[in-house]
Design an enzyme around this catalytic site. Structure first.
Site, PDB file in Angstrom:
ATOM      1  CB  ALA A  67      -0.896  -0.010   1.234  1.00 48.44           C
ATOM      2  CD  GLU A 120      -2.229  -7.361   2.926  1.00 51.11           C
ATOM      3  OE1 GLU A 120      -1.823  -6.231   2.579  1.00 51.11           O
ATOM      4  OE2 GLU A 120      -2.825  -7.560   3.992  1.00 51.11           O
TER       5      GLU A 120
END
Ligand code: HXC
Length: 257
Positions: free
Chosen positions: A65, A111
């Site tokens: 992220a 992820e």
């Protein structure tokens, strides 16, 4: 459609999504999330597409992220804004998705790969959940999907230490479907995606949904889901065609219905 942070293109029955923020090692910011979800949803709605490939660059699938975007936020903002919420729409895509991973797949990058159905790794791939080094924890499914992928003890060690594992360890651990030489990654992804996309769409959707059920439900519930999904395919034209083709010793000509 043109996107800011990704390249999206169709090759045959395969939709390609290439993460394209080279200046940030493909860090997953809000715009990139929206672009990936929009492209994947468009491919998912297109009956001419039977598989999707998500890939990055040689250096990074995605380094997580976007730390610079998240840094200043409060707990309230992370929750109210449902900062990573749209990724659930990516995970809900019905079409099989292949992650083709070279270089870093860290944090949200790891992820994202785990939201895909097949993970092909270049021998240069490095996987990890380094969030603990930032004073946080995985936030896009890492604690849940990694445990399911590699088991509790391997996942716990990775999440608690934040260390990276190389492609060989990832393959031994069951995180990746297959490791290939870096130079072959995109060709192997294309071959695998084409092989999948040549099957009947209703059976692909049913297979993906049933595989998902294995991760989400008890054995009894999963078996009930599988039984229903298996039976439902007997009302498709492609089931009749597939089985007739077997009997007649010829290749099946699926019509995706
Ligand atoms: C924003 C990032 C970034 C990230 C790299 N960059 N990762 N920007 N968010 N996650 C930027 C760098 O700031 C730098 O830009 C450029 O990309 C190149 O990175 P370098 O660090 O210079 O490259 P290198 O030295 O080769 O190191 C590569 C690396 C390192 C080991 C992958 O970049 C790194 O550790 N990145 C962070 C990995 C990480 O912690 N991921 C988890 C994020 S949290 P500038 O302009 O500065 O030169 C996460 C959580 C999910 O994913 C949900 C939780 C809430």
């Amino acid at each position: 459609t043109e996107y800011d942070t990704i390249l999206a293109e169709t090759r045959g029955r395969v939709g390609w999504i290439t993460l394209n923020r080279p200046e940030a090692l493909n860090a997953l910011n809000t715009q990139l999330m929206r672009d990936v979800v929009a492209a994947a949803s468009a491919f998912d709605a297109d009956p001419e597409i039977g598989a999707i490939v998500v890939t990055g660059s040689e250096r990074a699938f995605a380094a997580g992220a976007d730390i610079k975007e998240m840094e200043g936020k409060s707990a309230q903002e992370m929750l109210d804004g449902d900062h990573f919420g749209d990724w659930a729409l990516f995970a809900a895509v019905r079409t099989p998705v292949i992650a083709a991973v070279a270089g870093y797949a860290l944090g949200g990058g790891c992820e994202l790969a785990m939201m895909c159905d097949v993970i092909l790794a270049a021998d240069t791939a490095r996987f990890g959940q380094p969030e603990i080094n930032l004073g946080v924890i995985p936030g896009m499914g890492g604690t849940q999907r990694l445990v399911r992928a590699v088991g509790y003890y391997k996942a716990a060690e990775l999440v608690l230490t934040g260390r990276m594992m190389d492609a060989a360890e990832a393959e031994r651990s069951g995180l990746v479907s297959r490791v290939v030489p870096a130079g072959d990654l995109l060709a192997e992804a294309e071959k695998t995606a084409e092989a999948i996309a040549a099957k009947s769409l209703p059976s692909l959707f049913a297979a993906k949904a049933a595989l998902d059920a294995a991760l989400e439900s008890s054995l009894a519930d999963g078996l009930r889901f599988e039984k229903q999904a298996f039976a439902a395919l007997f009302d498709t034209a492609d089931q009749k065609e597939g089985m007739a083709a077997f009997r007649e010793k010829r290749a099946a000509a699926f019509e995706n219905r």
